[in-house]
Design an enzyme around this catalytic site. Structure first.
Site, mmCIF file in Angstrom:
data_model
loop_
_atom_site.group_PDB
_atom_site.id
_atom_site.type_symbol
_atom_site.label_atom_id
_atom_site.label_comp_id
_atom_site.label_asym_id
_atom_site.label_seq_id
_atom_site.Cartn_x
_atom_site.Cartn_y
_atom_site.Cartn_z
ATOM 1 N N GLY A 1 0.844 -1.184 0.000
ATOM 2 C CA GLY A 1 0.000 0.000 0.000
ATOM 3 C C GLY A 1 0.881 1.236 0.000
ATOM 4 N N TYR A 2 0.268 2.373 -0.258
ATOM 5 C CA TYR A 2 0.998 3.628 -0.376
ATOM 6 C C TYR A 2 0.561 4.601 0.706
ATOM 7 C CZ TYR A 2 2.881 1.839 -4.629
ATOM 8 O OH TYR A 2 3.574 1.064 -5.515
ATOM 9 N N LEU A 3 1.534 5.037 1.504
ATOM 10 C CA LEU A 3 1.284 6.120 2.454
ATOM 11 C C LEU A 3 1.211 7.434 1.692
ATOM 12 C CD1 LEU A 3 3.696 4.975 5.291
ATOM 13 C CD2 LEU A 3 1.194 4.971 5.367
#
Length: 155
Positions: free
Chosen positions: A28-30
């Site tokens: 996932g991407y912060l």
């Protein structure tokens, strides 16, 4: 800290029998801003934090910094990520003196299969296996950060 990488679509599943390893990857991407992506990844039983800068004009070279983090930390950070988790199985295949990483996506990106190869220089010559198709290195819609918000199934 520079990553020199080219990406290709994959034409068939012929690579599977030649792979020497495979792992499930959930990431996932912060932050998915193309100027600076910040990614949390779980690969097998290991966690990673990765920061990538914007690619050069060809899309081949960009800054990449990655460090292993405890699996438990990665599991706690994934729920903080932006919507759109990437789920895939990565196969590694040795071709000549290089290793291709082939990602078979699932979930909302099911049907997409891409191969990546890391190189020492942008003009390095490498052997292309028969299962390699169109090059998509400079096409941002094939970046994982893009796919997390615009899944392949919605194209």
């Amino acid at each position: 800290m520079l990553e020199i990488e080219r990406k290709f679509l994959v034409l068939s599943h012929d690579f599977i029998k030649a792979s020497f390893t495979h792992n499930r990857i959930v990431q996932g991407y912060l932050n998915s801003n193309p100027e600076r992506t910040v990614r949390i990844r779980i690969k097998g039983n290991k966690g990673f934090l990765t920061i990538k800068g914007k690619g050069n004009e060809s899309g081949t070279t960009r800054l990449e910094w990655e460090t292993e983090i405890p699996l438990e930390d990665a599991e706690k950070l994934l729920p903080l990520c932006e919507n759109g988790v990437i789920d895939k199985v990565r196969y590694e295949i040795k071709v000549g003196k290089h290793v291709f990483e082939v990602d078979v996506f699932s979930g909302e990106n099911a049907g997409l299969i891409m191969a990546e190869i890391e190189l020492e220089s942008e003009d390095e010559v490498f052997e292309k296996p028969i299962w390699i198709g169109k090059e998509v290195t400079n096409d941002v819609k094939y970046y994982n950060a893009y796919l997390s918000h615009h899944p392949f199934r919605s194209w």
